[in-house]
Design a protein around this motif. Structure first.
Motif, PDB file in Angstrom:
ATOM      1  N   ILE A  26       1.218   5.525   0.441  1.00 52.71           N
ATOM      2  CA  ILE A  26       1.394   4.400   0.242  1.00 52.71           C
ATOM      3  C   ILE A  26       2.402   3.765   0.920  1.00 52.71           C
ATOM      4  O   ILE A  26       3.439   3.745   0.922  1.00 52.71           O
ATOM      5  CB  ILE A  26       1.265   3.930  -1.292  1.00 52.71           C
ATOM      6  CG1 ILE A  26       0.117   4.332  -2.187  1.00 52.71           C
ATOM      7  CG2 ILE A  26       1.584   2.355  -1.509  1.00 52.71           C
ATOM      8  CD1 ILE A  26       0.144   4.269  -3.666  1.00 52.71           C
ATOM      9  N   VAL A  62       5.698   4.508  -8.007  1.00 53.06           N
ATOM     10  CA  VAL A  62       4.563   4.741  -7.214  1.00 53.06           C
ATOM     11  C   VAL A  62       4.758   5.444  -5.689  1.00 53.06           C
ATOM     12  O   VAL A  62       4.141   6.218  -5.427  1.00 53.06           O
ATOM     13  CB  VAL A  62       3.541   3.540  -7.202  1.00 53.06           C
ATOM     14  CG1 VAL A  62       2.325   3.556  -6.101  1.00 53.06           C
ATOM     15  CG2 VAL A  62       3.109   3.142  -8.497  1.00 53.06           C
ATOM     16  N   VAL A 108       3.052  -2.768   0.334  1.00 49.84           N
ATOM     17  CA  VAL A 108       3.254  -3.485  -0.890  1.00 49.84           C
ATOM     18  C   VAL A 108       2.646  -4.923  -1.005  1.00 49.84           C
ATOM     19  O   VAL A 108       3.166  -5.639   0.013  1.00 49.84           O
ATOM     20  CB  VAL A 108       4.664  -3.250  -1.521  1.00 49.84           C
ATOM     21  CG1 VAL A 108       4.957  -4.203  -2.743  1.00 49.84           C
ATOM     22  CG2 VAL A 108       5.342  -1.821  -1.416  1.00 49.84           C
ATOM     23  N   SER A 161      -4.954   2.792 -10.597  1.00 42.78           N
ATOM     24  CA  SER A 161      -4.468   2.418 -11.883  1.00 42.78           C
ATOM     25  C   SER A 161      -5.545   2.281 -12.872  1.00 42.78           C
ATOM     26  O   SER A 161      -5.357   2.243 -14.027  1.00 42.78           O
ATOM     27  CB  SER A 161      -4.095   0.868 -11.484  1.00 42.78           C
ATOM     28  OG  SER A 161      -5.431  -0.052 -11.282  1.00 42.78           O
ATOM     29  N   LYS A 164       7.894  -0.364 -10.874  1.00 40.97           N
ATOM     30  CA  LYS A 164       6.716   0.169 -10.767  1.00 40.97           C
ATOM     31  C   LYS A 164       6.579   0.756  -9.326  1.00 40.97           C
ATOM     32  O   LYS A 164       6.044   1.957  -8.821  1.00 40.97           O
ATOM     33  CB  LYS A 164       5.691  -0.700 -11.002  1.00 40.97           C
ATOM     34  CG  LYS A 164       4.133  -0.373 -10.850  1.00 40.97           C
ATOM     35  CD  LYS A 164       3.011  -1.284 -11.183  1.00 40.97           C
ATOM     36  CE  LYS A 164       1.931  -0.335 -10.817  1.00 40.97           C
ATOM     37  NZ  LYS A 164       0.586  -1.548 -11.530  1.00 40.97           N
ATOM     38  N   THR A 165       7.054   0.015  -8.085  1.00 36.98           N
ATOM     39  CA  THR A 165       6.940   0.322  -6.980  1.00 36.98           C
ATOM     40  C   THR A 165       7.931   1.499  -6.545  1.00 36.98           C
ATOM     41  O   THR A 165       7.451   2.623  -5.903  1.00 36.98           O
ATOM     42  CB  THR A 165       7.592  -0.803  -5.831  1.00 36.98           C
ATOM     43  OG1 THR A 165       6.777  -2.029  -6.154  1.00 36.98           O
ATOM     44  CG2 THR A 165       7.632  -0.405  -4.513  1.00 36.98           C
ATOM     45  N   ILE A 208      -0.166  -0.863  -2.806  1.00 39.66           N
ATOM     46  CA  ILE A 208       0.093  -1.222  -4.311  1.00 39.66           C
ATOM     47  C   ILE A 208       0.058  -2.714  -4.275  1.00 39.66           C
ATOM     48  O   ILE A 208       0.689  -3.449  -3.486  1.00 39.66           O
ATOM     49  CB  ILE A 208       1.153  -0.610  -4.687  1.00 39.66           C
ATOM     50  CG1 ILE A 208       1.617  -1.016  -6.243  1.00 39.66           C
ATOM     51  CG2 ILE A 208       2.364  -0.854  -3.980  1.00 39.66           C
ATOM     52  CD1 ILE A 208       2.682  -0.307  -6.885  1.00 39.66           C
ATOM     53  N   ASP A 220      -9.152   3.234  -7.075  1.00 37.02           N
ATOM     54  CA  ASP A 220      -7.857   2.451  -7.574  1.00 37.02           C
ATOM     55  C   ASP A 220      -7.385   3.468  -8.573  1.00 37.02           C
ATOM     56  O   ASP A 220      -7.970   3.830  -9.747  1.00 37.02           O
ATOM     57  CB  ASP A 220      -8.639   1.300  -8.203  1.00 37.02           C
ATOM     58  CG  ASP A 220      -7.563   0.557  -8.829  1.00 37.02           C
ATOM     59  OD1 ASP A 220      -6.448   0.829  -8.919  1.00 37.02           O
ATOM     60  OD2 ASP A 220      -7.824  -0.594  -9.533  1.00 37.02           O
ATOM     61  N   TYR A 265      -3.730   0.146  -7.300  1.00 38.01           N
ATOM     62  CA  TYR A 265      -2.853   1.061  -6.175  1.00 38.01           C
ATOM     63  C   TYR A 265      -3.649   2.228  -5.883  1.00 38.01           C
ATOM     64  O   TYR A 265      -4.234   2.675  -6.528  1.00 38.01           O
ATOM     65  CB  TYR A 265      -1.527   1.346  -6.631  1.00 38.01           C
ATOM     66  CG  TYR A 265      -1.526   2.292  -7.843  1.00 38.01           C
ATOM     67  CD1 TYR A 265      -1.230   3.677  -7.704  1.00 38.01           C
ATOM     68  CD2 TYR A 265      -1.390   1.830  -9.240  1.00 38.01           C
ATOM     69  CE1 TYR A 265      -0.984   4.244  -8.643  1.00 38.01           C
ATOM     70  CE2 TYR A 265      -1.268   2.751 -10.109  1.00 38.01           C
ATOM     71  CZ  TYR A 265      -1.060   4.129  -9.958  1.00 38.01           C
ATOM     72  OH  TYR A 265      -0.828   5.021 -10.908  1.00 38.01           O
TER      73      TYR A 265
END
Length: 312
Positions: free
Chosen positions: A93, A86, A96, A288, A82-83, A40, A286, A280
């Motif tokens: 994932i 996600v 970062v 996003s 947001k992290t 991400i 992607d 991400y």
């Protein structure tokens, strides 16, 4: 070497097994990892300290997929939230990163964000991309906040060539142009990469292939970064925009030929997709920019793959 540099180099951030794990789970550093693990990008760094002739930063653009583009610039707290969302939703994932939309090292918000992420998610790999202008002086801060993988965009080691690729730099309160700017840029990039490798970071160098300017020179970059201990090199095709909007981009065959020339000196990353600053998910996918339905399909596929790997 001066005492300040010695202090940086004596910091040991990782052991061999940790480095192997980081590489194995980083989709940009491992060709195999790109199919298993995601990353991400947190768009918290809008300011930049250089102007590249091929760079056009657009902070609110949903129709383009390239570096320097993001739908919004986040605050450190927004980036943390947001992290959280996600990583909870997509456990594949593992990385970062902060890659813009400006230069992360020119923004205090970069370090505030990484501090927050590292405290809450100590097991994730923290990654950062930079032009390297202030890397020597900012390296201790990168180590402090836990960055272990670092990308430096370096397009030339000859200031005469570098001067054709940048419009100006802003360094220590002064604007530099032409060969003077290029000399500072190259010197700081080389010093920063050297110190980063000595400190234990896994370093990738991105090089933008600009036909007619650095295409015959990139092999010299590869030879030099090999001497410095860079792990992998990513030769990226020019995206024609800004001052270089009327130039012709290199063909895939031209990119491949230069990668082949550089391969004997440093491992080549051949699966780059020149991601957005807010991307991400998997490389080339992607999330996003996807619909919720498409994200659910990818999540299901990755969950099955992770369970299959665990059983194996």
């Amino acid at each position: 070497m001066e005492n300040e540099d010695t202090d940086i180099c004596e910091i040991e951030i990782s052991k061999d097994e940790d480095v192997k794990r980081v590489i194995a789970q980083h989709p940009c550093y491992s060709k195999e990892a790109q199919h298993k693990f995601g990353r991400i990008h947190l768009a918290v760094a809008p300011k930049c300290n250089i102007q590249c002739n091929y760079c056009d930063r657009k902070f609110d653009c949903v129709n383009e997929s390239r570096p320097g583009v993001t739908s919004e610039v986040l605050t450190p707290q927004e980036a943390l939230e947001k992290t959280r969302q996600v990583l909870k939703e997509y456990p594949f994932i593992k990385v970062v990163g902060i890659a813009g939309p400006g230069d992360p090292l020119a923004n205090d918000s970069t370090f505030e964000t990484l501090d927050l992420i590292k405290k809450e998610f100590p097991d994730v790999t923290l990654c950062l991309s930079t032009n390297g202008l202030v890397l020597p002086e900012k390296l201790p801060d990168l180590i402090r906040v836990g960055v272990t993988t670092l990308t430096v965009t370096m397009n030339a080691i000859d200031p005469e060539i570098e001067a054709q690729l940048i419009g100006h730099i802003s360094y220590k309160g002064k604007i530099y142009r032409g060969i003077e700017a290029a000399e500072i840029m190259v010197k700081n990039q080389l010093e920063g990469i050297k110190l980063a490798v000595e400190a234990g970071l896994v370093v990738k160098v991105n090089t933008v292939l600009v036909p007619g300017i650095n295409d015959k020179h990139i092999i010299e970059v590869a030879k030099k970064i090999n001497e410095l201990g860079v792990f992998i090199m990513n030769v990226m095709p020019l995206i024609c925009q800004a001052k270089f909007a009327d130039m012709e981009p290199p063909t895939p065959a031209e990119c491949k030929a230069i990668q082949n020339q550089c391969e004997p000196y440093v491992q080549q990353m051949r699966h780059c997709r020149q991601c957005r600053s807010d991307a991400y998910g998997l490389i080339g996918k992607d999330m996003s920019q996807m619909s919720e339905e498409r994200r659910k399909v990818i999540k299901l596929d990755m969950d099955k793959k992770m369970h299959s790997d665990e059983k194996a």
